[in-house]
Design a protein around this motif. Structure first.
Motif, short mmCIF file in Angstrom:
data_model
loop_
_atom_site.label_atom_id
_atom_site.label_comp_id
_atom_site.label_asym_id
_atom_site.label_seq_id
_atom_site.Cartn_x
_atom_site.Cartn_y
_atom_site.Cartn_z
N UNK A 1 0.62 -1.22 0.00
CA UNK A 1 0.06 -0.02 0.05
C UNK A 1 0.86 1.40 0.02
N UNK A 2 2.31 1.16 -0.20
CA UNK A 2 2.73 2.20 0.04
C UNK A 2 3.93 2.31 -1.33
N UNK A 3 3.46 1.83 -2.21
CA UNK A 3 4.55 1.57 -3.40
C UNK A 3 4.78 3.18 -3.86
N UNK A 4 5.67 3.50 -4.27
CA UNK A 4 6.06 4.88 -4.53
C UNK A 4 5.36 5.36 -6.02
N UNK A 5 5.06 4.40 -6.74
CA UNK A 5 4.39 4.77 -8.12
C UNK A 5 2.97 3.94 -8.04
N UNK A 6 2.89 2.91 -7.79
CA UNK A 6 1.57 2.06 -8.37
C UNK A 6 0.71 2.28 -7.24
N UNK A 7 -0.70 2.12 -7.62
CA UNK A 7 -1.88 2.40 -6.98
C UNK A 7 -2.82 1.14 -7.17
N UNK A 8 -3.13 0.46 -6.18
CA UNK A 8 -3.84 -0.87 -6.36
C UNK A 8 -5.35 -0.67 -6.24
N UNK A 9 -6.05 -1.47 -7.20
CA UNK A 9 -7.40 -1.40 -7.00
C UNK A 9 -7.92 -2.98 -7.29
N UNK A 10 -8.56 -3.51 -6.17
CA UNK A 10 -9.06 -4.88 -6.24
C UNK A 10 -10.42 -4.92 -6.62
N UNK A 11 -10.78 -5.58 -7.34
CA UNK A 11 -12.09 -5.61 -7.93
C UNK A 11 -12.82 -7.12 -7.36
N UNK B 1 -13.83 -6.17 6.26
CA UNK B 1 -13.77 -4.70 7.25
C UNK B 1 -13.67 -3.46 6.03
N UNK B 2 -14.55 -2.48 6.64
CA UNK B 2 -14.57 -1.12 5.69
C UNK B 2 -15.61 -1.32 4.81
N UNK C 1 -8.81 0.77 0.52
CA UNK C 1 -7.95 -0.33 0.74
C UNK C 1 -6.98 -0.23 2.04
N UNK C 2 -7.04 -0.99 2.84
CA UNK C 2 -6.11 -0.83 3.99
C UNK C 2 -5.38 -2.15 4.50
N UNK C 3 -4.51 -2.12 5.44
CA UNK C 3 -3.97 -3.21 5.84
C UNK C 3 -4.86 -4.32 6.34
N UNK C 4 -6.10 -3.83 6.66
CA UNK C 4 -6.91 -4.94 7.44
C UNK C 4 -7.89 -5.68 6.39
N UNK C 5 -8.13 -4.99 5.15
CA UNK C 5 -8.98 -5.68 4.39
C UNK C 5 -8.13 -6.07 2.96
N UNK D 1 -8.25 -10.02 2.80
CA UNK D 1 -9.77 -10.50 2.18
C UNK D 1 -10.24 -9.95 1.18
N UNK D 2 -9.88 -8.76 0.45
CA UNK D 2 -10.31 -8.27 -0.43
C UNK D 2 -9.53 -9.22 -1.70
N UNK D 3 -8.15 -9.59 -1.55
CA UNK D 3 -7.58 -10.55 -2.46
C UNK D 3 -8.60 -11.87 -2.72
N UNK D 4 -8.47 -12.45 -1.37
CA UNK D 4 -9.04 -13.72 -1.19
C UNK D 4 -10.49 -13.58 -2.00
N UNK D 5 -11.39 -12.61 -1.72
CA UNK D 5 -12.72 -12.59 -2.31
C UNK D 5 -12.69 -12.42 -3.81
N UNK D 6 -11.64 -11.40 -4.44
CA UNK D 6 -11.41 -11.49 -5.78
C UNK D 6 -11.00 -12.68 -6.55
N UNK D 7 -10.71 -13.80 -5.78
CA UNK D 7 -10.14 -14.85 -6.54
C UNK D 7 -11.14 -16.00 -5.95
N UNK D 8 -12.18 -15.68 -5.38
CA UNK D 8 -13.22 -16.74 -4.89
C UNK D 8 -14.26 -17.26 -6.00
N UNK D 9 -13.91 -18.06 -6.80
CA UNK D 9 -14.81 -18.45 -7.79
C UNK D 9 -16.06 -19.19 -7.31
#
Length: 360
Positions: A133-143, A233-234, A207-211, A214-222
């Motif tokens: 979450x602190x990458x100097x250039x990249x901004x992550x968005x999880x669908x 969370x959130x 997006x934060x450290x707490x979610x 879980x958001x990555x797991x949800x995004x991959x949960x077929x």
């Protein structure tokens, strides 16, 4: 035989004719759902996120669903070319060696797969949330896809009934499916998504450290293969599933991106399908004005036929190889090694004074 095809929308083609493919022009990088097919892009990903994009220096938004979310989160762990190669090699190795215990002749239960996959995400990203979450250039968005009404909770009867309703609604209208499944995007709180989400019922969450996990797991949960992730969370309460259901290939309105630039899309096929339930609806596979400023990097179908089995790795291989995990991993990783040609040809294309660009 060329392994790599470069396709582009009309605005992107004109930009490439005028200036070539410049890292500084890239504003967004989508990562599609599609399971093992995404592995073919591993070497190309390592180059894009470890060398090419850092040379531009500007903020870049990384959008991902399912394996695309895993790929984009992996990119946010990289700080140089060597680390990018190591992280994407690890992703390919871990994905290829997935092994879920089950009774002979039966596929593993959704609970078994979810436990194992959750453990793998914790192994990779646990304790590294701040790094992502602190990458100097990249901004992550999880669908992700959040169930509504019957699908607000997972259940033995309500889940198949709910998805039957979603399938019927989607057949009439993609927007109508929004009554059953909502797009929820977990976004880097430093910068909002640079394009509107007015095409489909949507909700955005910081997006934060707490979610993150879980958001990555949800995004991959077929659905039916993994369990839904409930009450992240959130985010609004409910059951969250694979982001590819609502956004299979992230066919978003890139043409309306804030700021001048392109979306650079490493993809495993030449069509950008809106939702997972649209796979059988060929009329929804066509390009649209949303993709006018998209540059698509995709394998040549003729070259794909030279890969093991004459195709990209795919989810059917879990059944094809059954319990032969070493054999499946061997062939998948061979395809990953062959995919280094995509990286090499991309580098060669960027060095040429003019690009061989096809219409998207």
């Amino acid at each position: 035989m060329q392994a790599l095809q470069i396709l582009a929308g009309p605005r992107a083609r004109q930009r490439l004719r005028d200036h070539g493919l410049r890292a500084a022009d890239v504003r967004a990088v989508p990562g599609a759902a599609g399971g093992p097919k995404g592995l073919i892009l591993s070497a190309l990903d390592a180059h894009l996120f470890g060398e090419f994009l850092p040379s531009g220096g500007q903020e870049v938004h990384l959008l991902g669903a399912s394996i695309g979310a895993w790929r984009m989160a992996t990119a946010c762990l990289t700080r140089d070319a060597a680390q990018a190669r190591a992280e994407f090699e690890r992703l390919a190795h871990d994905y290829a060696h997935q092994d879920y215990q089950s009774e002979p002749g039966k596929r593993p239960t959704a609970a078994t797969v979810s436990r194992a996959f959750s453990g793998k995400l914790a192994e990779i990203f646990g304790g590294r949330e701040a790094e992502v979450l602190s990458h100097p250039q990249f901004r992550l968005h999880v669908f992700t896809s959040r169930g509504k009404h019957v699908l607000r909770r997972e259940g033995r009867l309500r889940t198949p009934l709910g998805y039957l309703g979603a399938f019927a609604a989607n057949a009439m209208s993609r927007r109508a499916m929004g009554a059953w499944l909502e797009r929820v995007v977990f976004s880097d709180r430093r910068s909002p998504l640079p394009m509107p989400l007015a095409d489909y019922r949507s909700h955005q969450v910081a997006l934060d450290a707490g979610n993150l996990k879980p958001s990555l797991l949800a995004s991959c949960s077929i659905p039916f293969w993994l369990q839904a992730v409930h009450d992240i969370e959130g985010a609004p309460a409910g059951a969250y599933w694979d982001g590819g259901i609502t956004d299979y290939h992230l066919h978003l309105n890139y043409a309306a991106m804030v700021g001048d630039g392109i979306a650079l899309y490493p993809h495993f096929q030449s069509s950008v399908i809106p939702g997972w339930l649209d796979k059988a609806l060929k009329h929804r596979h066509r390009t649209s004005a949303f993709l006018d400023n998209v540059v698509l990097l995709t394998p040549n179908p003729a070259w794909v036929k030279t890969l093991p089995g004459g195709k990209l790795p795919d989810r059917n291989d879990f059944q094809r190889y059954l319990n032969d995990v070493p054999g499946r991993a061997r062939d998948w990783l061979r395809a990953v090694r062959e995919g280094e040609r995509l990286r090499d040809e991309f580098q060669e294309a960027c060095a040429r004074p003019s690009l061989d660009i096809q219409a998207l």
